[in-house]
Design a protein around this motif. Structure first.
Motif, PDB file in Angstrom:
ATOM      1  N   GLY A 175       0.919  -1.407  -0.061  1.00 28.10           N
ATOM      2  CA  GLY A 175      -0.019   0.043  -0.033  1.00 28.10           C
ATOM      3  C   GLY A 175       0.785   1.073  -0.112  1.00 28.10           C
ATOM      4  O   GLY A 175       1.835   1.209   0.544  1.00 28.10           O
ATOM      5  N   ASN A 176       0.372   2.118  -0.605  1.00 30.24           N
ATOM      6  CA  ASN A 176       0.925   3.661  -0.614  1.00 30.24           C
ATOM      7  C   ASN A 176       0.718   4.260   0.704  1.00 30.24           C
ATOM      8  O   ASN A 176      -0.029   3.794   1.666  1.00 30.24           O
ATOM      9  N   SER A 177       1.216   5.396   1.122  1.00 33.86           N
ATOM     10  CA  SER A 177       1.274   6.045   2.264  1.00 33.86           C
ATOM     11  C   SER A 177      -0.083   6.521   2.759  1.00 33.86           C
ATOM     12  O   SER A 177      -0.358   6.315   3.845  1.00 33.86           O
ATOM     13  N   GLN A 178      -0.830   6.798   1.760  1.00 32.58           N
ATOM     14  CA  GLN A 178      -2.249   7.257   1.997  1.00 32.58           C
ATOM     15  C   GLN A 178      -2.931   6.155   2.648  1.00 32.58           C
ATOM     16  O   GLN A 178      -3.779   6.152   3.492  1.00 32.58           O
ATOM     17  N   TYR A 179      -2.874   4.860   1.767  1.00 31.99           N
ATOM     18  CA  TYR A 179      -3.834   3.642   2.207  1.00 31.99           C
ATOM     19  C   TYR A 179      -3.185   3.196   3.754  1.00 31.99           C
ATOM     20  O   TYR A 179      -4.051   2.833   4.466  1.00 31.99           O
ATOM     21  N   LEU A 180      -1.962   2.911   3.696  1.00 32.36           N
ATOM     22  CA  LEU A 180      -1.456   2.599   5.235  1.00 32.36           C
ATOM     23  C   LEU A 180      -2.014   3.552   6.087  1.00 32.36           C
ATOM     24  O   LEU A 180      -2.100   3.105   7.322  1.00 32.36           O
ATOM     25  N   GLN A 181      -1.763   4.899   6.175  1.00 31.31           N
ATOM     26  CA  GLN A 181      -1.974   5.535   6.977  1.00 31.31           C
ATOM     27  C   GLN A 181      -3.556   5.650   7.446  1.00 31.31           C
ATOM     28  O   GLN A 181      -4.136   5.710   8.669  1.00 31.31           O
ATOM     29  N   THR A 182      -4.537   5.296   6.498  1.00 27.24           N
ATOM     30  CA  THR A 182      -5.784   5.244   6.815  1.00 27.24           C
ATOM     31  C   THR A 182      -5.892   4.084   7.678  1.00 27.24           C
ATOM     32  O   THR A 182      -6.977   4.136   8.598  1.00 27.24           O
ATOM     33  N   GLN A 183      -5.273   2.791   7.352  1.00 25.05           N
ATOM     34  CA  GLN A 183      -5.623   1.790   7.972  1.00 25.05           C
ATOM     35  C   GLN A 183      -4.786   1.563   9.337  1.00 25.05           C
ATOM     36  O   GLN A 183      -5.242   0.769  10.201  1.00 25.05           O
ATOM     37  N   PHE A 184      -3.862   2.071   9.288  1.00 25.36           N
ATOM     38  CA  PHE A 184      -2.988   1.868  10.294  1.00 25.36           C
ATOM     39  C   PHE A 184      -2.294   2.925  11.085  1.00 25.36           C
ATOM     40  O   PHE A 184      -1.624   2.968  12.205  1.00 25.36           O
ATOM     41  N   GLY A 185      -2.420   4.276  10.563  1.00 24.74           N
ATOM     42  CA  GLY A 185      -2.096   5.407  11.281  1.00 24.74           C
ATOM     43  C   GLY A 185      -2.682   5.967  12.260  1.00 24.74           C
ATOM     44  O   GLY A 185      -3.974   5.703  12.418  1.00 24.74           O
ATOM     45  N   VAL A 186      -2.438   6.887  13.193  1.00 21.11           N
ATOM     46  CA  VAL A 186      -2.928   7.324  14.273  1.00 21.11           C
ATOM     47  C   VAL A 186      -2.983   8.943  14.380  1.00 21.11           C
ATOM     48  O   VAL A 186      -1.445   9.260  14.215  1.00 21.11           O
ATOM     49  N   THR A 187      -3.497   9.688  14.072  1.00 20.47           N
ATOM     50  CA  THR A 187      -3.312  11.209  13.698  1.00 20.47           C
ATOM     51  C   THR A 187      -3.454  11.769  15.402  1.00 20.47           C
ATOM     52  O   THR A 187      -3.561  11.038  16.281  1.00 20.47           O
ATOM     53  N   SER A 188      -2.934  13.139  15.522  1.00 23.14           N
ATOM     54  CA  SER A 188      -3.056  13.772  16.530  1.00 23.14           C
ATOM     55  C   SER A 188      -4.322  13.517  17.435  1.00 23.14           C
ATOM     56  O   SER A 188      -4.424  13.452  18.604  1.00 23.14           O
ATOM     57  N   GLU A 189      -5.477  13.985  16.492  1.00 23.22           N
ATOM     58  CA  GLU A 189      -6.566  13.766  17.051  1.00 23.22           C
ATOM     59  C   GLU A 189      -7.268  12.778  17.738  1.00 23.22           C
ATOM     60  O   GLU A 189      -7.943  12.516  18.666  1.00 23.22           O
ATOM     61  N   GLN A 190      -6.793  11.652  16.789  1.00 25.14           N
ATOM     62  CA  GLN A 190      -7.176  10.257  17.051  1.00 25.14           C
ATOM     63  C   GLN A 190      -6.249   9.653  18.337  1.00 25.14           C
ATOM     64  O   GLN A 190      -6.969   8.975  19.172  1.00 25.14           O
ATOM     65  N   SER A 191      -5.222  10.352  18.581  1.00 28.89           N
ATOM     66  CA  SER A 191      -4.475   9.927  19.804  1.00 28.89           C
ATOM     67  C   SER A 191      -4.763  10.403  21.124  1.00 28.89           C
ATOM     68  O   SER A 191      -5.311   9.857  22.245  1.00 28.89           O
ATOM     69  N   ALA A 192      -5.351  11.701  20.839  1.00 29.15           N
ATOM     70  CA  ALA A 192      -6.014  12.483  21.980  1.00 29.15           C
ATOM     71  C   ALA A 192      -7.233  11.685  22.491  1.00 29.15           C
ATOM     72  O   ALA A 192      -7.725  11.606  23.381  1.00 29.15           O
ATOM     73  N   ARG A 193      -8.114  11.191  21.637  1.00 28.47           N
ATOM     74  CA  ARG A 193      -9.550  10.603  21.809  1.00 28.47           C
ATOM     75  C   ARG A 193      -9.249   9.025  22.361  1.00 28.47           C
ATOM     76  O   ARG A 193     -10.201   8.723  22.988  1.00 28.47           O
ATOM     77  N   SER A 194      -8.385   8.572  21.809  1.00 27.05           N
ATOM     78  CA  SER A 194      -8.240   6.762  22.059  1.00 27.05           C
ATOM     79  C   SER A 194      -7.126   6.619  23.121  1.00 27.05           C
ATOM     80  O   SER A 194      -7.229   5.619  23.597  1.00 27.05           O
TER      81      SER A 194
END
Length: 259
Positions: A175-194
């Motif tokens: 997968g390219n970076s967009q695909y793998l970031q969607t599936q396995f990445g954690v953004t700053s906002e997601q980190s704060a919530r999770s």
């Protein structure tokens, strides 16, 4: 990255257009395929420790060079623009109708849902009596930043009787970076919530695995099948804080009517 840019696609489309006049002289198309379903067990999400049980649709409809059915993880509509005795090239569009949801597992709490998005695909498959293999590329065309995924597979086939067929072989996906970031990445906002650490997934190999299957025709128009697969997440997919377990097992049983 757009899957339909560059210089590779126009020559393929030109070959398809050239073949259209010959198709006009063929007999009218007829509808064929299979319709059925079954039960499958798979991880609650890709990278999960726990499993879930789901209904498995087993649907493939063919009308001349056009078809509806499963392509990689997509439910898709496609066109076999080159359909030879051994080589088959297809393009079309589809969608993963059950992407990851935050409700799938307690570990996903705060990450949000992955949206359903249309994906275009291009595939090339070679098949003879003993072997089947190919490459399938799918690209998000819905503007949801879900990127490009490419899978390749190879299978050895064996038909010990007229009613029984088996296959087994390896698979891998990239997968390219967009695909793998969607599936396995954690953004700053997601980190704060999770509560999971922030994580940036780059392009690379997503997983390697093996697929096996068995089909048994128990009546003139009826077939029962068993499918099992094992894959191992690699690189950024395996290192993601979303991933609880790198090894993933799936198996299922279905019955379908062929016509």
């Amino acid at each position: 990255m757009s899957f339909f840019t560059g210089k590779a696609l126009p020559p393929l489309l030109m070959m398809a257009v050239i073949s259209l006049p010959a198709m006009a002289d063929e007999q009218p198309y007829t509808l064929s395929g299979m319709v059925g379903g079954g039960i499958g067990v798979k991880p609650a999400y890709l990278g999960a420790r726990d499993d879930k049980t789901d209904f498995i649709p087993a649907v493939k409809l063919n009308y001349g060079p056009y078809f509806i059915g499963g392509v990689d993880t997509l439910t898709a509509v496609g066109w076999n623009f080159i359909d030879g005795e051994q080589w088959k090239f297809a393009l079309g569009v589809g969608s993963d109708l059950s992407p990851r949801q935050a409700s799938d597992d307690e570990h996903l709490k705060g990450l949000g849902d992955i949206d359903v998005t249309p994906r275009a695909f291009l595939s090339g498959i070679y098949e003879n009596t003993l072997f089947k293999g190919g490459v399938i590329a799918t690209q998000d065309v819905g503007g949801n930043h879900q990127g490009l995924r490419v899978i390749t597979f190879a299978q050895l086939k064996w038909e010990p009787t007229e009613t029984l067929s088996l296959f087994a072989g390896p698979t891998l996906s990239w997968g390219n970076s967009q695909y793998l970031q969607t599936q396995f990445g954690v953004t700053s906002e997601q980190s704060a919530r999770s509560g999971l650490p922030r994580y940036r997934a780059g392009s690379g190999l997503e997983d390697v695995g093996i697929n096996t299957g068995l089909d048994y025709q128990f009546a003139p128009s009826w077939v029962a099948g068993v499918r099992a697969s094992a894959l191992y997440l690699t690189s950024d997919a395996a290192d993601s804080p979303i991933t609880e377990q790198s090894s993933q097992i799936r198996y299922g049983l279905f019955v379908a009517w062929r016509f």
